[in-house]
Motif scaffolding. Structure first.
Motif, PDB file in Angstrom:
ATOM      1  N   SER A  20     -71.738 -46.890   5.141  1.00 12.87           N
ATOM      2  CA  SER A  20     -72.271 -47.864   6.087  1.00 12.87           C
ATOM      3  C   SER A  20     -73.584 -48.419   5.557  1.00 12.87           C
ATOM      4  CB  SER A  20     -72.505 -47.226   7.456  1.00 12.87           C
ATOM      5  OG  SER A  20     -72.931 -48.198   8.399  1.00 12.87           O
ATOM      6  N   HIS A  21     -73.835 -49.676   5.900  1.00 12.34           N
ATOM      7  CA  HIS A  21     -75.107 -50.319   5.572  1.00 12.34           C
ATOM      8  C   HIS A  21     -75.652 -50.923   6.853  1.00 12.34           C
ATOM      9  CE1 HIS A  21     -77.959 -51.983   2.601  1.00 12.34           C
ATOM     10  NE2 HIS A  21     -78.116 -52.938   3.504  1.00 12.34           N
ATOM     11  N   VAL A  22     -76.915 -50.633   7.129  1.00 13.52           N
ATOM     12  CA  VAL A  22     -77.566 -51.120   8.341  1.00 13.52           C
ATOM     13  C   VAL A  22     -78.862 -51.830   7.952  1.00 13.52           C
ATOM     14  CG1 VAL A  22     -78.668 -50.470  10.521  1.00 13.52           C
ATOM     15  CG2 VAL A  22     -76.573 -49.318   9.790  1.00 13.52           C
TER      16      VAL A  22
ATOM     17  N   ALA B  15     -77.124 -49.291  18.766  1.00 11.66           N
ATOM     18  CA  ALA B  15     -77.105 -50.723  18.478  1.00 11.66           C
ATOM     19  C   ALA B  15     -76.328 -51.018  17.203  1.00 11.66           C
ATOM     20  CB  ALA B  15     -78.535 -51.250  18.355  1.00 11.66           C
ATOM     21  N   ALA B  16     -76.418 -50.125  16.212  1.00 14.38           N
ATOM     22  CA  ALA B  16     -75.667 -50.315  14.975  1.00 14.38           C
ATOM     23  C   ALA B  16     -74.163 -50.279  15.249  1.00 14.38           C
ATOM     24  CB  ALA B  16     -76.055 -49.243  13.960  1.00 14.38           C
ATOM     25  N   TYR B  17     -73.722 -49.346  16.059  1.00 19.42           N
ATOM     26  CA  TYR B  17     -72.294 -49.304  16.402  1.00 19.42           C
ATOM     27  C   TYR B  17     -71.882 -50.547  17.188  1.00 19.42           C
ATOM     28  CZ  TYR B  17     -72.001 -44.486  14.779  1.00 19.42           C
ATOM     29  OH  TYR B  17     -72.017 -43.349  13.992  1.00 19.42           O
ATOM     30  N   ALA B  18     -72.770 -51.032  18.048  1.00 14.39           N
ATOM     31  CA  ALA B  18     -72.478 -52.267  18.782  1.00 14.39           C
ATOM     32  C   ALA B  18     -72.365 -53.448  17.825  1.00 14.39           C
ATOM     33  CB  ALA B  18     -73.557 -52.520  19.827  1.00 14.39           C
ATOM     34  N   SER B  19     -73.204 -53.483  16.805  1.00 14.17           N
ATOM     35  CA  SER B  19     -73.152 -54.553  15.816  1.00 14.17           C
ATOM     36  C   SER B  19     -71.849 -54.509  15.030  1.00 14.17           C
ATOM     37  CB  SER B  19     -74.346 -54.437  14.857  1.00 14.17           C
ATOM     38  OG  SER B  19     -74.240 -55.363  13.797  1.00 14.17           O
ATOM     39  N   ILE B  20     -71.424 -53.317  14.631  1.00 13.90           N
ATOM     40  CA  ILE B  20     -70.147 -53.187  13.919  1.00 13.90           C
ATOM     41  C   ILE B  20     -69.004 -53.702  14.783  1.00 13.90           C
ATOM     42  CG2 ILE B  20     -68.487 -51.510  13.012  1.00 13.90           C
ATOM     43  CD1 ILE B  20     -70.915 -49.814  12.123  1.00 13.90           C
ATOM     44  N   ALA B  21     -69.012 -53.343  16.056  1.00 13.29           N
ATOM     45  CA  ALA B  21     -67.944 -53.776  16.961  1.00 13.29           C
ATOM     46  C   ALA B  21     -67.939 -55.284  17.139  1.00 13.29           C
ATOM     47  CB  ALA B  21     -68.099 -53.081  18.317  1.00 13.29           C
ATOM     48  N   ALA B  22     -69.148 -55.886  17.183  1.00 16.66           N
ATOM     49  CA  ALA B  22     -69.249 -57.326  17.412  1.00 16.66           C
ATOM     50  C   ALA B  22     -69.113 -58.130  16.129  1.00 16.66           C
ATOM     51  CB  ALA B  22     -70.590 -57.641  18.070  1.00 16.66           C
ATOM     52  N   GLY B  23     -69.341 -57.486  14.988  1.00 18.70           N
ATOM     53  CA  GLY B  23     -69.338 -58.208  13.726  1.00 18.70           C
ATOM     54  C   GLY B  23     -70.506 -59.165  13.604  1.00 18.70           C
ATOM     55  N   ALA B  24     -71.606 -58.829  14.253  1.00 18.19           N
ATOM     56  CA  ALA B  24     -72.770 -59.721  14.289  1.00 18.19           C
ATOM     57  C   ALA B  24     -74.016 -58.889  14.572  1.00 18.19           C
ATOM     58  CB  ALA B  24     -72.602 -60.772  15.381  1.00 18.19           C
ATOM     59  N   PRO B  25     -75.198 -59.456  14.274  1.00 19.82           N
ATOM     60  CA  PRO B  25     -76.430 -58.737  14.619  1.00 19.82           C
ATOM     61  C   PRO B  25     -76.556 -58.526  16.119  1.00 19.82           C
ATOM     62  CG  PRO B  25     -76.873 -60.530  13.078  1.00 19.82           C
ATOM     63  CD  PRO B  25     -75.464 -60.719  13.564  1.00 19.82           C
ATOM     64  N   VAL B  26     -77.244 -57.466  16.495  1.00 25.10           N
ATOM     65  CA  VAL B  26     -77.505 -57.162  17.896  1.00 25.10           C
ATOM     66  C   VAL B  26     -79.003 -57.221  18.132  1.00 25.10           C
ATOM     67  CG1 VAL B  26     -77.470 -55.327  19.639  1.00 25.10           C
ATOM     68  CG2 VAL B  26     -75.446 -55.747  18.231  1.00 25.10           C
ATOM     69  N   SER B  27     -79.410 -58.004  19.101  1.00 21.95           N
ATOM     70  CA  SER B  27     -80.813 -58.045  19.510  1.00 21.95           C
ATOM     71  C   SER B  27     -81.073 -56.913  20.482  1.00 21.95           C
ATOM     72  CB  SER B  27     -81.130 -59.389  20.168  1.00 21.95           C
ATOM     73  OG  SER B  27     -82.379 -59.349  20.802  1.00 21.95           O
ATOM     74  N   LEU B  28     -82.100 -56.138  20.238  1.00 21.18           N
ATOM     75  CA  LEU B  28     -82.375 -55.026  21.141  1.00 21.18           C
ATOM     76  C   LEU B  28     -82.801 -55.510  22.508  1.00 21.18           C
ATOM     77  CD1 LEU B  28     -84.004 -52.270  18.951  1.00 21.18           C
ATOM     78  CD2 LEU B  28     -81.634 -52.674  19.516  1.00 21.18           C
TER      79      LEU B  28
END
Length: 348
Positions: free
Chosen positions: A206-208, A311-324
């Motif tokens: 994984s890369h974050v 948030a990283a898992y949410a980003s993977i699910a969305a395929g996009a950056p997640v704003s906190l």
């Protein structure tokens, strides 16, 4: 001063480095676990206890080294009995659950220590001191890498119940990024191969990427690789006036990593020969408890690291950056007093 009575909950691989530290500190040790308690008891001179409830009636402090999915529930049980808690990372599966544990401890007047051991590794602590001293100026880019043998226990691969590469392994570098560069505004993450039906594959990488409020960017890479591969970590911090770097494999010689024979075991990160970071960590916790001071890692730090992993898992699910600011990371809002303010500061 009376001898400190300490109870380990769990008897897996990580329990031994904790038991080493407690024995070195002269604590009176107890242990309970579904499996392996007798071996820990015989090896370290700890008394084997039948179950968690019995353990909590005996000890002054409980050290939770059980699977991640149990951390919040076990912490809450200990807090309800007025027992101080050391909890291995992650503090809980979600930021909300982690914040509930911290809030319960605060309300009960019980100490809660989040065990993020990398803060106690000499090379990382030296980099933190140099950053704080302004040695490299304003931070710009941070790079972290962490790779080790894929775990053997099945629970590591159940992502929704506390497993997963980011929550289990990369969370150390998430904590480092927050420690060094401060609050994060957005998170972008990828994983290959992807998790399917809540089952994390192995090998897996994984890369974050974290964007910090200061403008600094953190790149974090983590891998579970073939069983038997040596554990390797690295960190590089670049600023306006210079760069700081540590690589556990950097000895200025050609190095080839290859799978070791089946009898080899290499599940822990490389550690300085000067002092075990696990001993330094637990010593700090005990001193903080006895002196009534804060330890190097606060409950809010534990919450913040879990929030970024979430948030990283949410980003993977969305395929996009997640704003906190828009992510559903409600954990810090459940805290009260200074702990709430610190957690909010770390994650917004």
């Amino acid at each position: 001063m009376s001898t400190l009575k300490v109870g380990l909950i769990g008897a897996g691989g990580i329990s031994r480095v904790h038991a080493d530290a407690w024995r070195a500190l002269g604590a009176e040790g107890y242990v309970t676990s579904i499996a392996g308690a007798e071996e820990i008891g015989a090896e370290y001179g700890f008394t084997v206890v039948a179950d968690v409830d019995e353990l909590l009636r005996i000890v002054d402090i409980v050290d939770i080294v059980a699977p991640s999915s149990t951390h919040a529930e076990l912490s809450l049980r200990a807090i309800a009995q007025g027992v101080d808690v050391i909890c291995e990372k992650p503090l809980a599966t979600t930021a909300e659950a982690a914040a509930a544990v911290a809030s319960a401890a605060e309300s009960a007047g019980v100490r809660l220590f989040a065990a993020h051991v990398v803060r106690y590794m000499g090379e990382y602590a030296a980099i933190k001191a140099a950053v704080d001293a302004g040695t490299i100026g304003t931070l710009a880019v941070l790079r972290f890498s962490r790779a080790g043998s894929a775990p053997q226990s099945p629970w590591f691969y159940a992502e929704s119940t506390g497993g997963g590469l980011i929550r289990d392994l990369m969370i150390h570098d998430i904590d480092q990024a927050l420690w060094l560069a401060g609050p994060v505004t957005s998170v972008y993450a990828v994983q290959n191969p992807p998790t399917i039906d809540d089952r994390v594959p192995a090998p897996v990488t994984s890369h974050v990427v974290l964007t910090h409020r200061s403008g600094a960017i953190s790149h974090m890479h983590a891998s579970w690789v073939a069983p038997g591969m040596p554990f390797r970590t690295s960190i590089e911090v670049a600023g306006s006036d210079g760069r700081l770097r540590y690589d556990s494999a950097d000895d200025r010689t050609l190095r080839t990593d290859a799978v070791l024979d089946e009898s080899a075991s290499d599940y822990l990160p490389p550690m300085s020969a000067a002092e075990s970071p696990y001993f330094a960590e637990i010593s700090d916790f005990v001193a903080a408890l006895r002196e009534g001071r804060e330890s190097r890692v606060s409950p809010a730090d534990g919450i913040a690291a879990v929030a970024i992993a979430e948030a990283a898992y949410a980003s993977i699910a969305a395929g996009a950056p997640v704003s906190l600011g828009s992510a559903r990371l409600s954990g810090p809002a459940r805290l009260e007093g200074p702990a709430r303010l610190e957690a909010e500061e770390a994650t917004r």
